[in-house]
Design a protein around this motif. Structure first.
Motif, PDB file in Angstrom:
ATOM      1  N   SER A  30       0.819  -1.211   0.000  1.00  0.00           N
ATOM      2  CA  SER A  30       0.000   0.000   0.000  1.00  0.00           C
ATOM      3  C   SER A  30       0.855   1.264   0.000  1.00  0.00           C
ATOM      4  CB  SER A  30      -0.929   0.015   1.220  1.00  0.00           C
ATOM      5  OG  SER A  30      -0.175   0.117   2.425  1.00  0.00           O
ATOM      6  N   ALA A  31       2.165   1.105   0.223  1.00  0.00           N
ATOM      7  CA  ALA A  31       3.048   2.268   0.299  1.00  0.00           C
ATOM      8  C   ALA A  31       3.548   2.721  -1.066  1.00  0.00           C
ATOM      9  CB  ALA A  31       4.237   1.951   1.203  1.00  0.00           C
ATOM     10  N   PHE A  32       3.248   1.941  -2.121  1.00  0.00           N
ATOM     11  CA  PHE A  32       3.826   2.250  -3.430  1.00  0.00           C
ATOM     12  C   PHE A  32       2.751   2.314  -4.511  1.00  0.00           C
ATOM     13  CE2 PHE A  32       7.083   0.049  -0.953  1.00  0.00           C
ATOM     14  CZ  PHE A  32       8.086   1.006  -0.980  1.00  0.00           C
ATOM     15  N   GLU A  33       2.998   3.206  -5.450  1.00  0.00           N
ATOM     16  CA  GLU A  33       2.115   3.344  -6.606  1.00  0.00           C
ATOM     17  C   GLU A  33       2.970   3.630  -7.832  1.00  0.00           C
ATOM     18  OE1 GLU A  33      -1.456   6.223  -8.306  1.00  0.00           O
ATOM     19  OE2 GLU A  33      -0.892   6.325  -6.187  1.00  0.00           O
ATOM     20  N   LEU A  34       2.811   2.779  -8.843  1.00  0.00           N
ATOM     21  CA  LEU A  34       3.593   2.951 -10.059  1.00  0.00           C
ATOM     22  C   LEU A  34       3.303   4.313 -10.685  1.00  0.00           C
ATOM     23  CD1 LEU A  34       3.103  -0.589 -11.649  1.00  0.00           C
ATOM     24  CD2 LEU A  34       5.178   0.314 -10.609  1.00  0.00           C
ATOM     25  N   GLY A  35       4.368   5.015 -11.037  1.00  0.00           N
ATOM     26  CA  GLY A  35       4.224   6.330 -11.638  1.00  0.00           C
ATOM     27  C   GLY A  35       4.134   7.456 -10.631  1.00  0.00           C
ATOM     28  N   ARG A  36       3.911   7.124  -9.356  1.00  0.00           N
ATOM     29  CA  ARG A  36       3.843   8.164  -8.321  1.00  0.00           C
ATOM     30  C   ARG A  36       5.120   8.205  -7.499  1.00  0.00           C
ATOM     31  NH1 ARG A  36       2.598   8.449  -2.990  1.00  0.00           N
ATOM     32  NH2 ARG A  36       1.944   6.266  -2.894  1.00  0.00           N
ATOM     33  N   ASN A  37       5.510   7.061  -6.903  1.00  0.00           N
ATOM     34  CA  ASN A  37       6.741   7.062  -6.105  1.00  0.00           C
ATOM     35  C   ASN A  37       7.710   5.960  -6.497  1.00  0.00           C
ATOM     36  OD1 ASN A  37       5.205   4.999  -5.074  1.00  0.00           O
ATOM     37  ND2 ASN A  37       5.223   5.706  -2.964  1.00  0.00           N
ATOM     38  N   ILE A  38       7.393   5.166  -7.500  1.00  0.00           N
ATOM     39  CA  ILE A  38       8.339   4.266  -8.166  1.00  0.00           C
ATOM     40  C   ILE A  38       8.007   4.271  -9.656  1.00  0.00           C
ATOM     41  CG2 ILE A  38       8.959   2.714  -6.258  1.00  0.00           C
ATOM     42  CD1 ILE A  38       6.795   0.835  -7.153  1.00  0.00           C
ATOM     43  N   ALA A  39       9.008   3.925 -10.485  1.00  0.00           N
ATOM     44  CA  ALA A  39       8.832   3.955 -11.945  1.00  0.00           C
ATOM     45  C   ALA A  39       8.352   5.327 -12.398  1.00  0.00           C
ATOM     46  CB  ALA A  39       7.862   2.867 -12.396  1.00  0.00           C
ATOM     47  N   THR A  40       9.099   6.367 -12.004  1.00  0.00           N
ATOM     48  CA  THR A  40       8.656   7.745 -12.245  1.00  0.00           C
ATOM     49  C   THR A  40       9.440   8.485 -13.320  1.00  0.00           C
ATOM     50  OG1 THR A  40      10.106   8.563 -10.474  1.00  0.00           O
ATOM     51  CG2 THR A  40       7.838   7.978  -9.864  1.00  0.00           C
ATOM     52  N   ALA A  41      10.437   7.853 -13.935  1.00  0.00           N
ATOM     53  CA  ALA A  41      11.203   8.547 -14.969  1.00  0.00           C
ATOM     54  C   ALA A  41      10.261   8.972 -16.101  1.00  0.00           C
ATOM     55  CB  ALA A  41      12.313   7.653 -15.509  1.00  0.00           C
ATOM     56  N   PRO A  42      10.324  10.247 -16.535  1.00  0.00           N
ATOM     57  CA  PRO A  42       9.395  10.725 -17.572  1.00  0.00           C
ATOM     58  C   PRO A  42       9.650  10.044 -18.910  1.00  0.00           C
ATOM     59  CG  PRO A  42      10.414  12.564 -16.382  1.00  0.00           C
ATOM     60  CD  PRO A  42      11.173  11.328 -15.999  1.00  0.00           C
ATOM     61  N   GLY A  43       8.590   9.579 -19.517  1.00  0.00           N
ATOM     62  CA  GLY A  43       8.689   8.942 -20.818  1.00  0.00           C
ATOM     63  C   GLY A  43       7.317   8.658 -21.377  1.00  0.00           C
ATOM     64  N   LYS A  44       7.268   8.101 -22.589  1.00  0.00           N
ATOM     65  CA  LYS A  44       6.011   7.821 -23.261  1.00  0.00           C
ATOM     66  C   LYS A  44       6.041   6.416 -23.861  1.00  0.00           C
ATOM     67  CE  LYS A  44       4.864  12.227 -22.777  1.00  0.00           C
ATOM     68  NZ  LYS A  44       3.792  12.680 -21.852  1.00  0.00           N
ATOM     69  N   VAL A  45       4.902   5.742 -23.831  1.00  0.00           N
ATOM     70  CA  VAL A  45       4.745   4.489 -24.564  1.00  0.00           C
ATOM     71  C   VAL A  45       4.511   4.846 -26.028  1.00  0.00           C
ATOM     72  CG1 VAL A  45       3.337   2.420 -24.893  1.00  0.00           C
ATOM     73  CG2 VAL A  45       3.850   3.221 -22.584  1.00  0.00           C
ATOM     74  N   VAL A  46       5.414   4.376 -26.903  1.00  0.00           N
ATOM     75  CA  VAL A  46       5.354   4.757 -28.317  1.00  0.00           C
ATOM     76  C   VAL A  46       5.036   3.568 -29.228  1.00  0.00           C
ATOM     77  CG1 VAL A  46       6.880   6.735 -28.038  1.00  0.00           C
ATOM     78  CG2 VAL A  46       7.863   4.485 -28.533  1.00  0.00           C
ATOM     79  N   PHE A  47       4.912   2.401 -28.644  1.00  0.00           N
ATOM     80  CA  PHE A  47       4.607   1.207 -29.436  1.00  0.00           C
ATOM     81  C   PHE A  47       4.030   0.160 -28.500  1.00  0.00           C
ATOM     82  CE2 PHE A  47       5.710  -2.986 -31.162  1.00  0.00           C
ATOM     83  CZ  PHE A  47       5.207  -2.884 -32.469  1.00  0.00           C
ATOM     84  N   ARG A  48       3.070  -0.614 -29.023  1.00  0.00           N
ATOM     85  CA  ARG A  48       2.463  -1.674 -28.209  1.00  0.00           C
ATOM     86  C   ARG A  48       2.034  -2.809 -29.126  1.00  0.00           C
ATOM     87  NH1 ARG A  48      -2.000   0.902 -26.112  1.00  0.00           N
ATOM     88  NH2 ARG A  48      -0.928   1.557 -24.197  1.00  0.00           N
ATOM     89  N   ASN A  49       2.312  -4.035 -28.715  1.00  0.00           N
ATOM     90  CA  ASN A  49       1.733  -5.210 -29.366  1.00  0.00           C
ATOM     91  C   ASN A  49       1.357  -6.214 -28.292  1.00  0.00           C
ATOM     92  OD1 ASN A  49       4.110  -6.573 -28.656  1.00  0.00           O
ATOM     93  ND2 ASN A  49       5.001  -6.466 -30.705  1.00  0.00           N
ATOM     94  N   ARG A  50       1.038  -7.435 -28.666  1.00  0.00           N
ATOM     95  CA  ARG A  50       0.555  -8.425 -27.696  1.00  0.00           C
ATOM     96  C   ARG A  50       1.620  -8.829 -26.686  1.00  0.00           C
ATOM     97  NH1 ARG A  50       1.062 -14.479 -29.699  1.00  0.00           N
ATOM     98  NH2 ARG A  50       3.013 -14.320 -30.860  1.00  0.00           N
TER      99      ARG A  50
END
Length: 601
Positions: free
Chosen positions: A217-237
């Protein structure tokens, strides 16, 4: 503060209210426990331990030894009996003296027995000493077994150690002074909370007991971990491709594509700003792409290594090349992703494709000739069990892999946390690394068996070659400039085995770095911490022992050394690139959507 007892021992006042409340909680928890165990998900029994044949062979070998050299075996038995009786007499004498003190010589140091009562209280000291005597006797008996093949003996030693660790007196309430003291100090609240923690863990895993190591409960992706700025530019299965936002005005022309393992999530390399390799690489002026793998479910049962290569590696490389308008990339593979990067390099070599300019391997095995600490789990009885589990569920569930990895360090990752959580009622710590460790991923059934049978058991890539996608892939095909980083105390990918695989590759330009520490801490070792040093030796013709003896030690992180190596292969500077292009529009912000998919038990 509680009211005084004036009724000959019966609880009154606050004590009675607290007792009633705790009994009500225990009743509710008992109902929850019954429910979760009644509806628990089952797995193949072969995954719970070795078949009886191993222990039958051990017993046969022991008695063969006894017949051949009865004096030796009898001597060891007499030593055990003598130590046990002497220990009992000493304890009796200590009690008879009328002093509540233990005999002298508290025994060897062990973190499990840190409480002073283990050394000062005669009851706890007796229990500890007898456990250590028993453990030493078992270990001696194992050493005496000579009529077993080395792999079988190593396997016997592993499972015997698991039994000894499980039977430690610290794992039982009646013989754990820390837990008893906590129960008294909290008037039983710690035990009730511990039961709550136990049942919560069982409920979270459909009846499988996996000790929660961190407060999720202490962690949230994109809020206090995995926060380096970037964009998803491709996606497949198979994956999402993240391109990170530049932090420098200019960048190197050749993009960098990082392939993390798909057993866990990629954000081990972006836990927080202070130790984020993602941020460090971007700050060095690299256009960085990172693959975030899908967390497969049963629909992925037929997905194999060929799909990871085609729709993972090759798709990511082509997208990075197109977005940057470059013909080559530098590639990084971590752990199993490094193994598969090797397959990809061999495939591209045979196809005449030069898309990969250089390759870096983090703790990657390609030669599985020495299976190390995983050897107990790579015999047919276990792999047959995994194959049956995969056939039943379509995946190798993350929970099976998590249990295997944690029991390699059972006292630190199973029993120690279980004591704190279930006996002492403590909340798991808010520790980002342990949170990541618990955020595992499933493996597709086909891919898991290709890896376990072909690469691990039969060691095909390093010997006869590995067949994939219509090609016969070998280590000798790998001829790009390469840098390999292995970790000195890595129990998952031992450095000497990583080194042996690198030696067999066909590249003329090879660099090998051995860093201090283990599989994770050795890699996630930023220069700012100045914690672990590293070793280098340019002569890769030496065997691993000679390489280590002749290696030069360097203080500090290996990152800057590798950074210089990478910079020399990353091309000239150009204006920084924003994520994506017209053909690859931004789909969402990092860390993306695939990373948030949890493995369902």
């Amino acid at each position: 503060m509680t009211t005084a007892d004036t009724t000959g021992g019966a609880p009154t006042g606050e004590n009675l209210d607290k007792l009633t409340a705790n009994l009500r909680k225990v009743e509710e928890l008992s109902e929850r426990l019954t429910k979760v165990m009644t509806h628990r998900s089952m797995h193949n029994e072969a995954l719970d331990g070795p078949n009886q044949e191993l222990f039958q062979k051990a017993a046969s070998a022991y008695w063969t030894e006894a017949l051949r050299d009865p004096a030796k075996v009898l001597e060891h038995q007499l030593q055990f009996w003598s130590k046990s009786v002497t220990h009992f007499v000493e304890a009796q004498q200590a009690l008879a003296s009328g002093k509540l003190t233990a005999p002298p010589d508290p025994g060897p140091s062990d973190r499990r027995f840190a409480n002073p009562l283990w050394d000062t209280h005669p009851y706890f000291n007796f229990v500890k000493q007898q456990y250590l005597i028993n453990a030493a006797a078992v270990e001696q008996a194992l050493d005496d077994v000579t009529e077993m093949d080395d792999p079988e003996k190593r396997r016997l030693a592993y499972f015997s150690r698991q039994i000894l660790d499980m039977m430690s007196p610290t794992n039982f309430l009646a013989t754990n002074p820390d837990a008893l003291e906590k129960a008294v100090a909290t008037e039983g609240d710690s035990l009730v909370q511990g039961l709550e923690n136990l049942i919560s863990d069982l409920e979270a895993n459909n009846g499988e007991l996996i000790v929660k190591l961190a407060d999720d409960s202490a962690f949230e992706l994109g809020r206090n971990i995995a926060t380096a700025p970037g964009k998803v530019v491709f996606r497949n299965r198979m994956m999402e491709l993240i391109q990170y936002t530049p932090t420098t005005k200019t960048v190197h022309k050749t993009p960098l594509v990082l392939f993390p393992p798909w057993i866990n999530k990629y954000y081990i390399l972006d836990l927080k700003e202070q130790n984020s390799m993602v941020r460090w690489l971007v700050d060095q002026g690299h256009t960085l792409f990172v693959v975030s793998w899908v967390n497969p479910d049963a629909a992925y049962a037929g997905v194999g290594l060929e799909d990871y290569v085609q729709d993972g590696y090759l798709a990511a490389i082509e997208a990075a090349k197109a977005i940057t308008d470059e013909s080559q990339v530098n590639a990084i593979g971590y752990c199993i992703a490094g193994t598969t990067l090797t397959l990809t390099l061999s495939l591209l070599k045979q196809r005449g494709d030069t898309s990969i300019k250089s390759a870096t391997f983090f703790t990657a095995l390609t030669d599985f000739g020495d299976q190390g600490e995983f050897q107990p789990f790579l015999t047919d009885d276990f792999i047959d069990g995994i194959e049956a589990e995969c056939a039943d569920k379509g995946i190798l569930p993350s929970i099976i892999m998590a249990r295997t990895f944690t029991f390699l360090r059972s006292n630190d990752l199973v029993y120690g946390p279980a004591i704190k959580s279930y006996m002492m009622g403590e909340t798991p710590p808010a520790f980002d690394l342990l949170y990541w460790n618990g955020d595992g991923a499933n493996l597709p059934a086909k891919m898991a068996m290709q890896y376990l049978r072909g690469l691990c058991q039969r060691n095909e890539l390093a010997t006869t070659g590995f067949d994939l996608m219509g090609h016969h892939l070998t280590l000798g095909d790998v001829d790009v400039p390469l840098c390999a980083i292995a970790c000195e105390t890595d129990h998952i990918a031992p450095w000497k085995d990583s080194y042996r695989g690198i030696q067999a590759m066909g590249s003329k330009d090879k660099t090998f770095i051995m860093t201090q520490s283990g599989h994770i801490a050795g890699i996630v070792n930023p220069p700012s911490r100045n914690k672990y040093g590293h070793y280098t030796n340019t002569d890769l013709n030496l065997d691993h022992k000679a390489w280590a003896e002749g290696a030069e030690f360097h203080d500090g992180s290996w990152w800057p050394r590798w950074g210089k190596w990478l910079k020399s292969r990353a091309g000239a500077q150009m204006p920084a690139r924003d994520p994506g292009d017209s053909a690859h529009p931004v789909l969402c912000d990092a860390p993306g959507t695939y990373v948030a998919i949890k493995a369902k038990p």
